[in-house]
Design an enzyme around this catalytic site. Sequence first.
Site, PDB file in Angstrom:
ATOM      1  N   GLY A 147       0.889  -1.051  -0.017  1.00  0.00           N
ATOM      2  CA  GLY A 147       0.070  -0.025  -0.034  1.00  0.00           C
ATOM      3  C   GLY A 147       0.774   1.266   0.221  1.00  0.00           C
TER       4      GLY A 147
ATOM      5  N   ASN B 241      -7.782   4.161   9.126  1.00  0.00           N
ATOM      6  CA  ASN B 241      -7.078   2.857   9.868  1.00  0.00           C
ATOM      7  C   ASN B 241      -7.204   2.783  11.305  1.00  0.00           C
ATOM      8  OD1 ASN B 241      -4.926   5.022   9.157  1.00  0.00           O
ATOM      9  ND2 ASN B 241      -3.744   3.894  10.187  1.00  0.00           N
TER      10      ASN B 241
ATOM     11  N   CYS C  29       5.049   5.334  23.257  1.00  0.00           N
ATOM     12  CA  CYS C  29       6.207   6.009  24.063  1.00  0.00           C
ATOM     13  C   CYS C  29       7.460   6.075  23.376  1.00  0.00           C
ATOM     14  CB  CYS C  29       6.331   5.114  25.168  1.00  0.00           C
ATOM     15  SG  CYS C  29       7.385   5.812  26.542  1.00  0.00           S
TER      16      CYS C  29
HETATM   17  N1  PLP Z   1      -2.803   3.271   4.170  1.00  0.00           N
HETATM   18  C1  PLP Z   1      -3.395   2.991   5.251  1.00  0.00           C
HETATM   19  C2  PLP Z   1      -4.684   3.362   5.541  1.00  0.00           C
HETATM   20  C3  PLP Z   1      -2.865   1.743   5.918  1.00  0.00           C
HETATM   21  O1  PLP Z   1      -3.509   1.420   7.231  1.00  0.00           O
HETATM   22  C4  PLP Z   1      -1.885   1.114   5.603  1.00  0.00           C
HETATM   23  C5  PLP Z   1      -1.100   0.105   6.566  1.00  0.00           C
HETATM   24  O2  PLP Z   1      -1.428  -0.070   7.669  1.00  0.00           O
HETATM   25  C6  PLP Z   1      -0.942   1.717   4.656  1.00  0.00           C
HETATM   26  C7  PLP Z   1      -1.554   2.537   3.839  1.00  0.00           C
HETATM   27  C8  PLP Z   1       0.233   0.777   4.303  1.00  0.00           C
HETATM   28  O3  PLP Z   1       0.304  -0.315   3.489  1.00  0.00           O
HETATM   29  P1  PLP Z   1       1.244  -1.388   3.431  1.00  0.00           P
HETATM   30  O4  PLP Z   1       1.569  -1.892   4.877  1.00  0.00           O
HETATM   31  O5  PLP Z   1       0.971  -2.384   2.276  1.00  0.00           O
HETATM   32  O6  PLP Z   1       2.685  -0.566   2.866  1.00  0.00           O
END
Ligand code: PLP
Length: 386
Positions: free
Chosen positions: A70, A151, A325
């Site tokens: 991602g 997320n 932390c």
């Molecule tokens: N975008 C969002 C909203 C995510 O939650 C994450 C991963 O936690 C990413 C991008 C990054 O994805 P990747 O871990 O496949 O690089």
Amino acid sequence: MVYLDNNATTAVAPEVVEAMLPFFETHWGNPSSLHTFGNRTKRHMDTAREKVAALIGASDPSEIMFTSCGSESNNTALRGAASALRNPPHVITSQVEHSAVLAPCALLEKEGGRLTHIAVNGEGHLDLDALKAAVAEGDAPVLASFMWANNETGVVFPVAEIGELIHSAEGLFHTDAVQAVGKLPVDVQNVPVDLLSLSGHKLHAPKGIGALYVRRGTRLNPLMLGGHQERARRAGTENVPYIVGLGRACELAMQRMEEDAAREQRLRDRLEGGLLATCKGATVNGDPADRLPNTTNISFEHLEGEALLLMLDDVGICTSTGAACESGSIEASHVLKAMGLPRPLLNGSIRFSLGRYSTEEDVDYVLDQLPRIVGRLRELSPNVHD
Ligand code: PLP
């Protein structure tokens, strides 16, 4: 072990492992080779592309390019689209994006673009009037990036409305749909996006594979040079086994999404309701209605999320906290900060994210353990300051 951290990563589905294995053992040809052995793997890669396209409603599989994750999809979308523009863009994004969007946006500003962060309210919803005003400035080509679902809180942005706003100013719209794909219906025919990121390991494919949807006609320069792969948008021999795995995971998501989402939402609501009823000072962060079906982010007033997380870990429960932390002081989540959470709630958040393999017993176990842990932490620090 009770695993309630599916927004961090998911287990690879057994069906996905099964689909991938032949591409290590038997069909290991290079899809760029002209001979039959190589060409056979290309056909499987094409089928996987069709499956990814089908899950997000893309009419043409060639609009899907495979990436490694991602983060790469987000970087490629933003940096690749910006470098294909004639003038430096006005980059418009939100305060609550993942760092894999925030960091490339900051880089584009350094390289001469203008950067605007749109605020969110206490429920995590975007200030659409501020977005309208930013889009109306009209002094540079707009490159906008807004996530489909957050997320940390699961809050869902009105991406269709955002896309229409951006397109009314002839801007480009990228959405980070990493948390949405596989959990919510995502259809690029109904939402005017030009670029959309997704990641395999959030939907039961392995870590190390992602995809970027690039609407036909969108200009995008490659970040990786030196090969013609992925329509010359990403050089490098393709990761065929993982691409096949992502295709299978998307196929499974299409078949199971409705059922999985309903079950996860029921379990999530039982967990959330039980915790709010038994843990004093517990509140849900983010709009409880407009959010992912699998996610609840709960603050435990005056407590530290990291302490809670570690004590949950001691009894075999895996969760996440927005607060970490760092060199002796608590660094609060940028998402909860942007939502304006008061100090007593800011550092005490735990994210529970359920998944396909979560069970009633998992929820029972957390409901049994967590109130005791919260009580114990309150005894240890009865006079915690605000
Ligand atoms: N975008 C969002 C909203 C995510 O939650 C994450 C991963 O936690 C990413 C991008 C990054 O994805 P990747 O871990 O496949 O690089």
